[in-house]
Design a protein around this motif. Structure first.
Motif, mmCIF file in Angstrom:
data_model
loop_
_atom_site.group_PDB
_atom_site.id
_atom_site.type_symbol
_atom_site.label_atom_id
_atom_site.label_comp_id
_atom_site.label_asym_id
_atom_site.label_seq_id
_atom_site.Cartn_x
_atom_site.Cartn_y
_atom_site.Cartn_z
ATOM 1 N N HIS A 13 0.849 -1.196 0.000
ATOM 2 C CA HIS A 13 0.000 0.000 0.000
ATOM 3 C C HIS A 13 0.882 1.243 0.000
ATOM 4 C CE1 HIS A 13 -3.426 -2.544 0.854
ATOM 5 N NE2 HIS A 13 -2.779 -3.047 1.889
ATOM 6 N N LYS A 14 0.287 2.396 -0.258
ATOM 7 C CA LYS A 14 0.999 3.675 -0.275
ATOM 8 C C LYS A 14 0.215 4.716 0.522
ATOM 9 C CE LYS A 14 3.849 2.135 -3.555
ATOM 10 N NZ LYS A 14 4.303 0.844 -3.115
ATOM 11 N N LYS A 15 -0.038 4.423 1.790
ATOM 12 C CA LYS A 15 -0.811 5.341 2.623
ATOM 13 C C LYS A 15 0.066 6.150 3.571
ATOM 14 C CE LYS A 15 -4.861 2.426 2.309
ATOM 15 N NZ LYS A 15 -5.769 1.519 2.974
ATOM 16 N N GLY A 16 1.226 5.623 3.968
ATOM 17 C CA GLY A 16 2.179 6.387 4.743
ATOM 18 C C GLY A 16 2.306 6.130 6.230
ATOM 19 N N PRO A 17 1.505 5.263 6.859
ATOM 20 C CA PRO A 17 1.677 5.102 8.300
ATOM 21 C C PRO A 17 2.954 4.324 8.639
ATOM 22 C CG PRO A 17 0.081 3.514 7.520
ATOM 23 C CD PRO A 17 0.435 4.413 6.344
ATOM 24 N N GLY A 18 3.418 4.538 9.849
ATOM 25 C CA GLY A 18 4.598 3.827 10.314
ATOM 26 C C GLY A 18 5.381 4.652 11.315
#
Length: 161
Positions: free
Chosen positions: A122-127
């Motif tokens: 995915h390419k959502k950005g959490p972390g």
């Protein structure tokens, strides 16, 4: 620096901060022996933060990625692996999967991952960045030292010679 993890174990395994990773990883990339200081990132099936880190120029660094052990997507493919190599990363340890392994195996970088999987992340950005990552029986901490070869992966708070 020339080393083998077996020799490092013989010399330093009694040190309090010496850790040996469980043998759960497969080797990728054409560089089988690599070392450097650790940078960490925790993500789950998303590689936006991984890209941000690998796009930075570094010297003698290893990116340790805690992908939660997911086997449902790849956190690294040929483009990111090539970006890592071009920006000076010595290696990448992934508690997760990669894809494009045939191309990655031609790149002069050391990579360890659980397996391959063809689906991108995915390419959502959490972390999270620079937090302790715990997997394979090791506590990976930013700025600690990692040594890897065909026999295993060692982590130490201090540099080993």
């Amino acid at each position: 620096m020339t080393f083998t993890t077996a020799d490092l174990c013989d010399k330093h395994s009694s040190a309090a901060d010496f850790q040996i990773a469980e043998p759960i990883f497969k080797a990728f990339g054409s560089t089988r022996c690599f070392s450097g200081q650790i940078s960490t990132v925790k993500v789950f099936e998303d590689n936006v933060l991984i890209r941000e880190l690998l796009e930075k120029k570094v010297s003698h660094r290893i990116l340790v990625i805690d992908g939660g052990g997911s086997l449902h997507c790849a956190l690294l493919g040929e483009n990111l692996a090539n970006t890592a190599y071009q920006n000076g990363w010595q290696g990448i340890i992934i508690y997760g999967c990669i894809r494009d392994s045939d191309v990655i195996n031609q790149l002069p970088i050391g990579i360890r991952a659980l397996h391959t999987y063809p689906l991108k992340s995915h390419k959502k950005g959490p972390g999270e960045r620079d937090n302790t990552c715990v997997f394979a029986g090791v506590h990976f901490k930013t700025d600690h030292y990692l040594y890897a070869d065909n026999d295993g992966i060692i982590v130490s708070q201090n540099p080993l010679t």
